[in-house]
Motif scaffolding. Structure first.
Motif, PDB file in Angstrom:
ATOM      1  N   GLU A  42       0.950  -1.243   0.118  1.00 35.49           N
ATOM      2  CA  GLU A  42       0.033  -0.050   0.010  1.00 35.49           C
ATOM      3  C   GLU A  42       0.972   1.334  -0.149  1.00 35.49           C
ATOM      4  O   GLU A  42       2.122   1.102   0.277  1.00 35.49           O
ATOM      5  CB  GLU A  42      -1.117   0.039   1.459  1.00 35.49           C
ATOM      6  CG  GLU A  42      -1.924  -1.338   1.209  1.00 35.49           C
ATOM      7  CD  GLU A  42      -2.442  -1.251   2.401  1.00 35.49           C
ATOM      8  OE1 GLU A  42      -3.582  -0.587   2.443  1.00 35.49           O
ATOM      9  OE2 GLU A  42      -2.383  -2.131   3.627  1.00 35.49           O
ATOM     10  N   SER A  43       0.246   2.252   0.018  1.00 33.92           N
ATOM     11  CA  SER A  43       1.051   3.813   0.153  1.00 33.92           C
ATOM     12  C   SER A  43       2.015   3.738   1.220  1.00 33.92           C
ATOM     13  O   SER A  43       1.541   3.383   2.122  1.00 33.92           O
ATOM     14  CB  SER A  43       0.104   4.953  -0.334  1.00 33.92           C
ATOM     15  OG  SER A  43      -1.066   4.809   0.375  1.00 33.92           O
ATOM     16  N   HIS A 214      -0.160  -1.598  -6.344  1.00 38.18           N
ATOM     17  CA  HIS A 214      -0.915  -2.064  -5.311  1.00 38.18           C
ATOM     18  C   HIS A 214      -2.161  -2.804  -5.852  1.00 38.18           C
ATOM     19  O   HIS A 214      -2.939  -3.358  -4.979  1.00 38.18           O
ATOM     20  CB  HIS A 214      -1.528  -0.936  -4.762  1.00 38.18           C
ATOM     21  CG  HIS A 214      -2.351  -0.359  -5.432  1.00 38.18           C
ATOM     22  ND1 HIS A 214      -2.103   0.989  -6.270  1.00 38.18           N
ATOM     23  CD2 HIS A 214      -3.762  -0.376  -5.973  1.00 38.18           C
ATOM     24  CE1 HIS A 214      -3.277   1.437  -7.295  1.00 38.18           C
ATOM     25  NE2 HIS A 214      -4.377   0.642  -6.764  1.00 38.18           N
ATOM     26  N   GLY A 217      -4.420  -7.974  -9.116  1.00 39.25           N
ATOM     27  CA  GLY A 217      -4.673  -8.161 -10.302  1.00 39.25           C
ATOM     28  C   GLY A 217      -3.584  -8.387 -11.486  1.00 39.25           C
ATOM     29  O   GLY A 217      -3.382  -9.085 -12.013  1.00 39.25           O
ATOM     30  N   LEU A 255      -4.905  -9.237   2.434  1.00 45.84           N
ATOM     31  CA  LEU A 255      -5.192  -8.386   1.292  1.00 45.84           C
ATOM     32  C   LEU A 255      -5.962  -9.187   0.239  1.00 45.84           C
ATOM     33  O   LEU A 255      -6.796  -8.543  -0.490  1.00 45.84           O
ATOM     34  CB  LEU A 255      -3.438  -8.241   0.838  1.00 45.84           C
ATOM     35  CG  LEU A 255      -3.318  -7.001   0.095  1.00 45.84           C
ATOM     36  CD1 LEU A 255      -3.835  -5.571   0.775  1.00 45.84           C
ATOM     37  CD2 LEU A 255      -1.848  -6.822  -0.056  1.00 45.84           C
ATOM     38  N   SER A 258      -9.530  -9.231   0.698  1.00 34.98           N
ATOM     39  CA  SER A 258     -10.223  -7.993   0.721  1.00 34.98           C
ATOM     40  C   SER A 258     -10.748  -7.426  -0.649  1.00 34.98           C
ATOM     41  O   SER A 258     -11.458  -6.561  -0.745  1.00 34.98           O
ATOM     42  CB  SER A 258      -9.556  -7.009   1.419  1.00 34.98           C
ATOM     43  OG  SER A 258      -8.346  -6.417   0.609  1.00 34.98           O
ATOM     44  N   ILE A 272      -9.466  -5.217   6.253  1.00 36.42           N
ATOM     45  CA  ILE A 272      -8.420  -5.094   7.202  1.00 36.42           C
ATOM     46  C   ILE A 272      -8.651  -4.100   8.055  1.00 36.42           C
ATOM     47  O   ILE A 272      -8.678  -2.932   7.513  1.00 36.42           O
ATOM     48  CB  ILE A 272      -6.912  -5.111   6.433  1.00 36.42           C
ATOM     49  CG1 ILE A 272      -7.075  -6.389   5.419  1.00 36.42           C
ATOM     50  CG2 ILE A 272      -5.963  -5.278   7.340  1.00 36.42           C
ATOM     51  CD1 ILE A 272      -5.628  -5.998   4.614  1.00 36.42           C
ATOM     52  N   GLU A 273      -9.022  -4.424   9.358  1.00 29.11           N
ATOM     53  CA  GLU A 273      -9.381  -3.199  10.105  1.00 29.11           C
ATOM     54  C   GLU A 273      -8.161  -2.284  10.570  1.00 29.11           C
ATOM     55  O   GLU A 273      -6.835  -2.794  10.095  1.00 29.11           O
ATOM     56  CB  GLU A 273      -9.776  -3.839  11.539  1.00 29.11           C
ATOM     57  CG  GLU A 273     -11.242  -4.533  11.314  1.00 29.11           C
ATOM     58  CD  GLU A 273     -12.397  -3.793  10.639  1.00 29.11           C
ATOM     59  OE1 GLU A 273     -12.344  -2.321  10.636  1.00 29.11           O
ATOM     60  OE2 GLU A 273     -13.031  -4.308   9.904  1.00 29.11           O
ATOM     61  N   GLY A 274      -8.338  -0.949  10.891  1.00 28.77           N
ATOM     62  CA  GLY A 274      -7.235  -0.419  11.364  1.00 28.77           C
ATOM     63  C   GLY A 274      -6.539   0.522   9.891  1.00 28.77           C
ATOM     64  O   GLY A 274      -7.177   0.345   8.959  1.00 28.77           O
ATOM     65  N   GLN A 275      -5.590   1.185  10.244  1.00 30.39           N
ATOM     66  CA  GLN A 275      -5.030   2.097   9.153  1.00 30.39           C
ATOM     67  C   GLN A 275      -3.465   1.397   8.995  1.00 30.39           C
ATOM     68  O   GLN A 275      -2.878   0.985   9.961  1.00 30.39           O
ATOM     69  CB  GLN A 275      -4.992   3.431   9.768  1.00 30.39           C
ATOM     70  CG  GLN A 275      -6.334   4.124  10.297  1.00 30.39           C
ATOM     71  CD  GLN A 275      -7.422   3.975   8.974  1.00 30.39           C
ATOM     72  OE1 GLN A 275      -6.771   4.338   8.036  1.00 30.39           O
ATOM     73  NE2 GLN A 275      -8.602   3.759   9.275  1.00 30.39           N
ATOM     74  N   PRO A 276      -3.040   1.880   7.926  1.00 30.87           N
ATOM     75  CA  PRO A 276      -1.763   1.534   7.542  1.00 30.87           C
ATOM     76  C   PRO A 276      -0.809   2.229   8.360  1.00 30.87           C
ATOM     77  O   PRO A 276      -1.031   3.165   8.988  1.00 30.87           O
ATOM     78  CB  PRO A 276      -1.667   2.099   6.240  1.00 30.87           C
ATOM     79  CG  PRO A 276      -2.842   2.105   5.488  1.00 30.87           C
ATOM     80  CD  PRO A 276      -3.811   2.395   6.573  1.00 30.87           C
ATOM     81  N   ARG A 291      -3.013  -4.862  13.541  1.00 30.15           N
ATOM     82  CA  ARG A 291      -4.086  -4.852  12.697  1.00 30.15           C
ATOM     83  C   ARG A 291      -4.256  -6.297  12.463  1.00 30.15           C
ATOM     84  O   ARG A 291      -5.186  -6.685  11.758  1.00 30.15           O
ATOM     85  CB  ARG A 291      -4.010  -4.382  11.198  1.00 30.15           C
ATOM     86  CG  ARG A 291      -3.704  -2.729  11.302  1.00 30.15           C
ATOM     87  CD  ARG A 291      -3.325  -2.115  10.136  1.00 30.15           C
ATOM     88  NE  ARG A 291      -4.508  -2.039   9.088  1.00 30.15           N
ATOM     89  CZ  ARG A 291      -4.412  -1.866   7.750  1.00 30.15           C
ATOM     90  NH1 ARG A 291      -3.185  -1.734   7.311  1.00 30.15           N
ATOM     91  NH2 ARG A 291      -5.264  -1.650   7.052  1.00 30.15           N
TER      92      ARG A 291
ATOM     93  N   ASP B 189      -6.593   3.367  -0.092  1.00 24.16           N
ATOM     94  CA  ASP B 189      -5.651   2.142  -0.121  1.00 24.16           C
ATOM     95  C   ASP B 189      -6.399   0.719  -0.010  1.00 24.16           C
ATOM     96  O   ASP B 189      -7.393   0.787   0.291  1.00 24.16           O
ATOM     97  CB  ASP B 189      -4.726   2.256   1.289  1.00 24.16           C
ATOM     98  CG  ASP B 189      -3.294   2.691   0.943  1.00 24.16           C
ATOM     99  OD1 ASP B 189      -2.762   2.147  -0.141  1.00 24.16           O
ATOM    100  OD2 ASP B 189      -2.836   3.346   1.510  1.00 24.16           O
ATOM    101  N   GLN B 195     -13.222  -1.987   3.687  1.00 24.26           N
ATOM    102  CA  GLN B 195     -14.003  -1.380   4.790  1.00 24.26           C
ATOM    103  C   GLN B 195     -15.047  -0.541   4.459  1.00 24.26           C
ATOM    104  O   GLN B 195     -16.174  -0.581   4.787  1.00 24.26           O
ATOM    105  CB  GLN B 195     -13.009  -0.421   5.537  1.00 24.26           C
ATOM    106  CG  GLN B 195     -11.853  -1.159   6.558  1.00 24.26           C
ATOM    107  CD  GLN B 195     -11.059  -0.294   7.111  1.00 24.26           C
ATOM    108  OE1 GLN B 195     -11.579   0.757   7.520  1.00 24.26           O
ATOM    109  NE2 GLN B 195     -10.070  -0.744   7.771  1.00 24.26           N
ATOM    110  N   LEU B 262      -8.645  -7.143 -14.466  1.00 22.11           N
ATOM    111  CA  LEU B 262      -7.723  -8.101 -14.223  1.00 22.11           C
ATOM    112  C   LEU B 262      -8.074  -9.319 -13.268  1.00 22.11           C
ATOM    113  O   LEU B 262      -8.875  -9.109 -12.451  1.00 22.11           O
ATOM    114  CB  LEU B 262      -6.775  -7.163 -13.368  1.00 22.11           C
ATOM    115  CG  LEU B 262      -6.023  -6.125 -14.086  1.00 22.11           C
ATOM    116  CD1 LEU B 262      -5.167  -4.834 -13.404  1.00 22.11           C
ATOM    117  CD2 LEU B 262      -4.881  -6.846 -15.268  1.00 22.11           C
ATOM    118  N   PRO B 263      -7.506 -10.462 -13.451  1.00 21.85           N
ATOM    119  CA  PRO B 263      -7.669 -11.501 -12.758  1.00 21.85           C
ATOM    120  C   PRO B 263      -7.740 -11.575 -11.454  1.00 21.85           C
ATOM    121  O   PRO B 263      -6.870 -10.693 -10.812  1.00 21.85           O
ATOM    122  CB  PRO B 263      -6.836 -12.787 -13.352  1.00 21.85           C
ATOM    123  CG  PRO B 263      -5.810 -11.833 -13.865  1.00 21.85           C
ATOM    124  CD  PRO B 263      -6.358 -10.415 -14.266  1.00 21.85           C
TER     125      PRO B 263
END
Lengths: 323, 346
Positions: A42-43, A214, A217, A255, A258, A272-276, A291, B189, B195, B262-263
């Protein structure tokens, strides 16, 4: 497969006004000749900083490599001078960035920009230079390439611009192309075209590629191996099929779960709960512990080591250490 | 479409922008951003609107929000045409229709506390007392999954995902019947998107609100929507049940679009339909079917005769390939179809 790139315990710091950030915190991975790797995160996970460290293009003076090695054909890039790096960039490693507009200079024509690296790397001049530029543009699927040389970046569509950037990236041709979110700014059907082009270039020149993204796919479609980054560390890496079917790290699993999928129905996604994490204040233990639904007391106290689960499948998690 | 009375009914909606040129030429060119779009959204349902940049999906959302005045056409909301509302009528309509936009950093005033941001629509529209407003804000924060103390903080103290929750709480403050969601998760993100998507589904189930979900992320749209409409150059080319459209797309453009998604797994076998060329300049759309220059299955008539959007086996299609096929999905001519990706156990 011979090792083209071998990154060993790479550590990069960024000095910011909020403190020193360990943007890359002991990253190790290897890439064989002609192999494609996805670097996912993620960022703020450090994926872009890892690539900028490899190409030695870190923002200055904030960014600094403080440890580790980047071996390209056994040659450590961390020890190269800027002059030596200039010969390596473009000839051995090249980069494709997310936004083609920031990689192209708006005040120079496409022709000048495509010809510049050819003149530098191959010493061509005049008609030969022009012909080579036309060939390169044709190779990335730009129609009537000779006419396009006179155009300026703003006269091309986003997909065309990204193709021009692709043409410049394969001038060398290099051994390794690092593509940092190469299709994020493109529309779906144009993204499909561009990914197809990258695959063709990869096959034709036996390029090794790193896809920084990120988007899982893209990894599923394009890559042989994948490394998942979280808070400056690779938490899991291995062959794409292993990771997608039998991920070991809770972050990787979460990941993958989700992401909504076409045909998956209106079921509740595993969020995924919470923040990065905030990299200026990383917790002492595993950075994902706050997390993680499976976190143990040990996870919060002590960072897990990297464990080999299979020949090329590795994860950093106390749950898989087996002890 | 199946008997449920529609909350929103859009009929032949058109929005043209006069653009381009200098001085005397100004306004000579017409950008047909939305060119005769019709659809309906029943109460408590979600319509996903997909397409590439410039297809008119965002303009359609803005027309429904009445941020743009349509050139022609009708927007029926609870049986009333909202394109002809007076000031007071419009004010009332806007209480029932709210929006959540892509960028949660740009859509929240940095100088207002979150409590005031969420309460603003209440104060502006209903002139509620401060105690009532506070109670409602607390309720909305709970709904959006934010802590109650968030009311005292400023937007910059929140992450992107939390800011989107604030924007959602504000959109729900007047208990709207319809929320236009324009790319609500694109700026977030990956780990946060789920969420917000879950929150949107949960709120719909609890409050019975309808969504117009405008996005380019096909998987997110397929996930959230009951029906999907696919737009190309200002027109709807296919609209129908979300599962049918996403898993058994009929229009060649829809097929290419979902093939380009995308797959989810490296083993997802799917046919690659890679379209040649780019979306044409909307100022000079191709004759006939606007998709014909890129269509892998174009017929001779496609270049001069524009197909009409017609019912074809439970969905609406605008494609000459299906002319004369009136039956249901099974009787329609067998087309090249992307194979259905097999669901994978997580």
């Amino acid at each position: 497969m011979t090792r083209l790139l071998d990154v060993r315990d790479l550590r990069t710091q960024l000095v910011t006004k909020w403190g020193t950030v360990r943007a890359v915190d002991g990253v190790s991975f290897a890439l064989g000749e002609g192999e494609t790797m996805g670097l996912v995160g993620e960022s703020g996970s450090g994926k872009t900083m890892t690539c900028l460290s490899i190409t030695r293009l870190l923002p200055r003076p904030a960014g600094r490599i403080v440890g580790g090695q980047v071996l390209l054909d056994g040659d450590d890039l961390v020890r190269k001078t800027e002059r030596e790096m200039q010969r390596i960039r473009g000839r051995k490693i090249s980069m494709i960035l997310q936004d083609p507009m920031s990689s192209l200079n708006p005040v120079f024509s496409i022709g000048m920009q495509v010809q510049e690296p050819i003149a530098i790397h191959h010493g061509l001049r005049g008609r030969a230079l022009r012909e080579r530029a036309v060939q390169l543009l044709a190779a990335v699927g730009i129609s009537s390439p000779a006419d396009r040389l006179r155009l300026y970046p703003h006269q091309l569509s986003g997909g065309m611009r990204q193709r021009v950037v692709g043409a410049m990236a394969i001038t060398g041709p290099p051994r390794l192309v690092i593509a940092d979110e190469p299709t994020t700014s493109l529309d779906l059907t144009i993204q499909a075209q561009y990914l197809k082009l990258l695959k063709e270039l990869h096959d034709r020149h036996r390029l090794a590629m790193i896809f920084v993204t990120h988007n899982l796919g893209i990894v599923a479609k394009m890559c042989d191996t994948v490394a998942v980054m979280y808070a400056g560390r690779i938490v899991e890496q291995g062959p794409v099929r292993t990771i997608f079917s039998a991920a070991a790290h809770p972050y990787t699993r979460a990941l993958l779960a989700s992401v909504p999928r076409v045909g998956g129905g209106r079921v509740k996604l595993t969020a995924i709960e919470g923040q990065p994490p905030d990299l200026t204040a990383t917790p002492p233990g595993c950075a994902f512990a706050p997390r993680c639904p499976h976190a143990l007391a040990r996870c919060r106290a002590e960072a897990p080591p990297e464990v080999h689960l299979a020949a090329s499948h590795r994860a950093r998690c106390w749950l898989v250490t087996g002890s | 479409m199946n008997g449920t009375p529609a909350l929103l009914e859009v009929e032949s909606l058109v929005k043209h922008f006069a653009v381009g040129g200098f001085a005397f030429d100004r306004g000579r060119l017409l950008l047909r951003a939305v060119d005769g779009v019709s659809f309906a959204i029943p109460a408590g349902r979600t319509l996903g609107l997909v397409g590439e940049s410039g297809c008119g999906k965002t303009t359609t959302g803005r027309l429904i929000l009445r941020l743009e005045q349509p050139t022609s056409g009708m927007i029926g909301f609870l049986g009333r045409d909202v394109t002809r509302l007076d000031r007071e009528g419009l004010r009332e309509y806007r209480r029932s229709v709210q929006a959540v936009f892509q960028d949660p950093y740009a859509s929240l005033d940095p100088r207002m506390r979150v409590g005031a941001i969420i309460a603003e629509p209440l104060v502006v529209n209903d002139r509620v007392g401060s105690a009532d407003a506070r109670a409602r804000v607390a309720e909305l924060l709970d709904l959006a999954g934010l802590p109650r103390r968030a009311a005292e903080l400023y937007p910059h103290e929140f992450s992107g995902g939390q800011r989107q929750r604030i924007a959602i709480a504000r959109a729900l403050s007047l208990s709207p019947k319809l929320v236009v969601l324009d790319e609500p998760v694109s700026a977030l993100d990956v780990s946060i998107r789920a969420q917000i998507l879950n929150l949107l589904v949960e709120l719909q189930d609890r409050l019975g609100v309808s969504y117009l979900f405008v996005a380019h992320d096909l998987a997110a749209v397929a996930h959230l929507s009951h029906e999907i409409a696919v737009m190309y150059l200002g027109k709807i080319v296919e609209i129908g049940d979300a599962e049918a459209v996403s898993l058994r797309p009929r229009h060649p453009y829809t097929q290419a679009l979902f093939s380009a998604a995308l797959p989810a797994h490296p083993d997802d076998a799917r046919e690659d339909i890679v379209l040649a060329g780019e979306v044409p300049n909307p100022l000079r759309p191709p004759s006939g079917c606007a998709f014909h220059p890129r269509c892998p299955q174009a017929l001779p008539r496609c270049s001069h005769e524009a197909p009409a959007l017609r019912a074809r086996g439970g969905r609406m299609l605008s494609c000459h390939l299906y002319d004369g096929a009136e039956g249901d999905d099974h009787e329609a001519p067998a087309l090249r179809q992307p194979s259905v990706p097999a669901p994978h156990p997580s």
